[in-house]
Design a protein around this motif. Structure first.
Motif, PDB file in Angstrom:
ATOM      1  N   MET A   1     -46.542  21.328   9.731  1.00 29.30           N
ATOM      2  CA  MET A   1     -46.125  20.596  10.930  1.00 29.30           C
ATOM      3  C   MET A   1     -45.468  21.510  11.951  1.00 29.30           C
ATOM      4  O   MET A   1     -45.540  21.334  13.149  1.00 29.30           O
ATOM      5  CB  MET A   1     -45.165  19.462  10.558  1.00 29.30           C
ATOM      6  N   LEU A   2     -44.789  22.557  11.465  1.00 34.20           N
ATOM      7  CA  LEU A   2     -44.106  23.448  12.393  1.00 34.20           C
ATOM      8  C   LEU A   2     -45.077  24.234  13.251  1.00 34.20           C
ATOM      9  O   LEU A   2     -44.786  24.549  14.393  1.00 34.20           O
ATOM     10  CB  LEU A   2     -43.209  24.432  11.616  1.00 34.20           C
ATOM     11  N   ILE A   5     -46.067  22.361  16.383  1.00 34.59           N
ATOM     12  CA  ILE A   5     -44.913  22.252  17.267  1.00 34.59           C
ATOM     13  C   ILE A   5     -44.688  23.563  17.978  1.00 34.59           C
ATOM     14  O   ILE A   5     -44.530  23.629  19.189  1.00 34.59           O
ATOM     15  CB  ILE A   5     -43.652  21.868  16.459  1.00 34.59           C
ATOM     16  N   ILE A 157     -39.524  16.797  22.249  1.00 36.55           N
ATOM     17  CA  ILE A 157     -39.515  16.988  20.806  1.00 36.55           C
ATOM     18  C   ILE A 157     -38.853  15.768  20.197  1.00 36.55           C
ATOM     19  O   ILE A 157     -37.692  15.477  20.493  1.00 36.55           O
ATOM     20  CB  ILE A 157     -38.758  18.269  20.418  1.00 36.55           C
ATOM     21  N   GLU A 158     -39.595  15.042  19.387  1.00 32.78           N
ATOM     22  CA  GLU A 158     -39.063  13.818  18.803  1.00 32.78           C
ATOM     23  C   GLU A 158     -37.881  14.131  17.889  1.00 32.78           C
ATOM     24  O   GLU A 158     -37.757  15.237  17.369  1.00 32.78           O
ATOM     25  CB  GLU A 158     -40.160  13.089  18.030  1.00 32.78           C
ATOM     26  N   GLN A 160     -37.093  13.401  14.882  1.00 38.47           N
ATOM     27  CA  GLN A 160     -37.348  13.847  13.528  1.00 38.47           C
ATOM     28  C   GLN A 160     -37.870  15.279  13.486  1.00 38.47           C
ATOM     29  O   GLN A 160     -37.841  15.930  12.448  1.00 38.47           O
ATOM     30  CB  GLN A 160     -38.331  12.915  12.812  1.00 38.47           C
ATOM     31  N   GLN A 161     -38.363  15.770  14.611  1.00 43.50           N
ATOM     32  CA  GLN A 161     -38.873  17.132  14.658  1.00 43.50           C
ATOM     33  C   GLN A 161     -37.841  18.127  15.183  1.00 43.50           C
ATOM     34  O   GLN A 161     -38.007  19.334  15.026  1.00 43.50           O
ATOM     35  CB  GLN A 161     -40.115  17.189  15.550  1.00 43.50           C
ATOM     36  N   ARG A 162     -36.772  17.613  15.779  1.00 40.70           N
ATOM     37  CA  ARG A 162     -35.814  18.486  16.446  1.00 40.70           C
ATOM     38  C   ARG A 162     -35.184  19.496  15.476  1.00 40.70           C
ATOM     39  O   ARG A 162     -35.160  20.695  15.739  1.00 40.70           O
ATOM     40  CB  ARG A 162     -34.726  17.643  17.110  1.00 40.70           C
ATOM     41  N   GLN A 163     -34.665  18.997  14.345  1.00 40.82           N
ATOM     42  CA  GLN A 163     -34.026  19.897  13.402  1.00 40.82           C
ATOM     43  C   GLN A 163     -35.029  20.862  12.777  1.00 40.82           C
ATOM     44  O   GLN A 163     -34.709  22.024  12.498  1.00 40.82           O
ATOM     45  CB  GLN A 163     -33.293  19.100  12.313  1.00 40.82           C
ATOM     46  N   MET A 164     -36.259  20.401  12.588  1.00 43.09           N
ATOM     47  CA  MET A 164     -37.302  21.289  12.094  1.00 43.09           C
ATOM     48  C   MET A 164     -37.576  22.395  13.094  1.00 43.09           C
ATOM     49  O   MET A 164     -37.776  23.559  12.726  1.00 43.09           O
ATOM     50  CB  MET A 164     -38.581  20.488  11.821  1.00 43.09           C
ATOM     51  N   PHE A 165     -37.570  22.038  14.367  1.00 40.64           N
ATOM     52  CA  PHE A 165     -37.815  23.028  15.404  1.00 40.64           C
ATOM     53  C   PHE A 165     -36.679  24.046  15.461  1.00 40.64           C
ATOM     54  O   PHE A 165     -36.900  25.256  15.561  1.00 40.64           O
ATOM     55  CB  PHE A 165     -37.985  22.330  16.746  1.00 40.64           C
ATOM     56  N   TRP A 168     -37.090  26.353  12.661  1.00 40.14           N
ATOM     57  CA  TRP A 168     -38.152  27.327  12.924  1.00 40.14           C
ATOM     58  C   TRP A 168     -37.657  28.435  13.847  1.00 40.14           C
ATOM     59  O   TRP A 168     -37.937  29.619  13.627  1.00 40.14           O
ATOM     60  CB  TRP A 168     -39.358  26.617  13.552  1.00 40.14           C
TER      61      TRP A 168
END
Length: 294
Positions: A1-2, A5, A157-158, A160-165, A168
């Motif tokens: 998923m990263l 993004i 950036i949604e 749920q994706q913010r912390q993943m981003f 990264w």
């Protein structure tokens, strides 16, 4: 998923000139806990000449001296003030770091000038900080020049994706910096120069800027804004087929009432080096008009 993004972010960052040059993602409805106010830090400046002050604020990742090719063309009849952003060069970082804290630090520089004849010129993140300072302390600024500035996100950036981003970025920071800066120049040589400049800024300084920009929603800064504004777009930041209304919508500048605008061809993030004559002429024209009260 990263990977998708990162790919999407890389593409959009390059195309928007990074906050007009950077990232200016909004909070997406997520409230942030307000940071405790910090004592304004003393920003490093280079000050030359006499006359109405032209205060130049560089973009994130750039030194204050990047403005010199344009600034020297305005030296006759003006006081030139080149400012390093917090965490750049010899300028310390506020603790905690926030964009409003950076604006308060900039205001310490502006407060030393004559407010009725001071024009602030800011690029990218430097323009965001300049706008925040002018809004908070309008008596210290007579006019504002924004170069490739945006006050809202080029991407979303949604939640749920913010912390993943962020994770990264933390794990791939050098790669991320290269991706952001490499395509901001007119060509690959300039891109490499921009990457090299940004790499001189400590990672501990750059990361807080990215995090702040990714939670920025500052379009309301220009609601009831009382100072004249010139918006300057580079060829990379303002495509020739886009009218001002479309640029304003893209950049969160819809509330900016009737700004002067200028588009400089054959230019990108290093417009002050690419086209110093054209940029200096636009600044000089706006300065003369603003100081004359027209």
């Amino acid at each position: 998923m990263l990977r998708p993004i990162a790919s999407k972010v890389r593409f959009r960052f390059a195309g928007v000139a990074f906050l007009a040059a950077l990232i200016a993602a909004c909070a997406l409805g997520v409230a942030r806990s307000p940071a405790a106010p910090s004592t304004p830090v003393m920003l490093k400046t280079t000050e030359l000449g006499v006359g109405p002050a032209l205060v130049f604020v560089a973009d994130m990742g750039m030194p204050r001296t990047v403005w010199m090719p344009t600034a020297r063309k305005l030296l006759a009849g003006h006081r030139i003030v080149l400012v390093d952003l917090p965490g750049h060069g010899e300028s310390p970082m506020p603790d905690p770091f926030t964009l409003p804290a950076a604006a308060e630090a900039l205001d310490q520089v502006l407060a030393r000038q004559s407010g009725d004849s001071t024009i602030v010129i800011g690029q990218g993140v430097g323009g965001v900080i300049s706008a925040l300072a002018a809004k908070a302390h309008p008596g210290h600024v007579r006019g504002l020049v924004l170069v490739d500035v945006g006050m809202k996100p080029p991407i979303k950036i949604e939640d749920q994706q913010r912390q993943m981003f962020f994770k990264w970025i933390d794990e791939n920071f050098d790669q991320f910096v290269r991706q952001v800066y490499a395509k901001r120049g007119r060509d690959s040589t300039q891109g490499a120069e921009l990457v090299a400049q940004a790499s001189l800024v400590p990672e501990t300084s750059l990361k807080p800027y990215f995090r702040e920009m990714l939670s920025l929603d500052a379009g309301a800064t220009f609601k009831n804004f009382t100072r004249p504004v010139l918006y300057v777009g580079t060829e990379r930041g303002w495509p020739a087929d886009k009218p001002w209304k479309a640029i304003a919508a893209d950049r969160g500048l819809e509330l900016l009432a009737a700004p002067d605008t200028a588009r400089i061809p054959a230019s990108a993030s290093l417009v002050m080096k690419d086209q110093p004559d054209s940029l200096a002429a636009a600044i000089a024209k706006f300065t003369a008009k603003t100081l004359a009260g027209k």
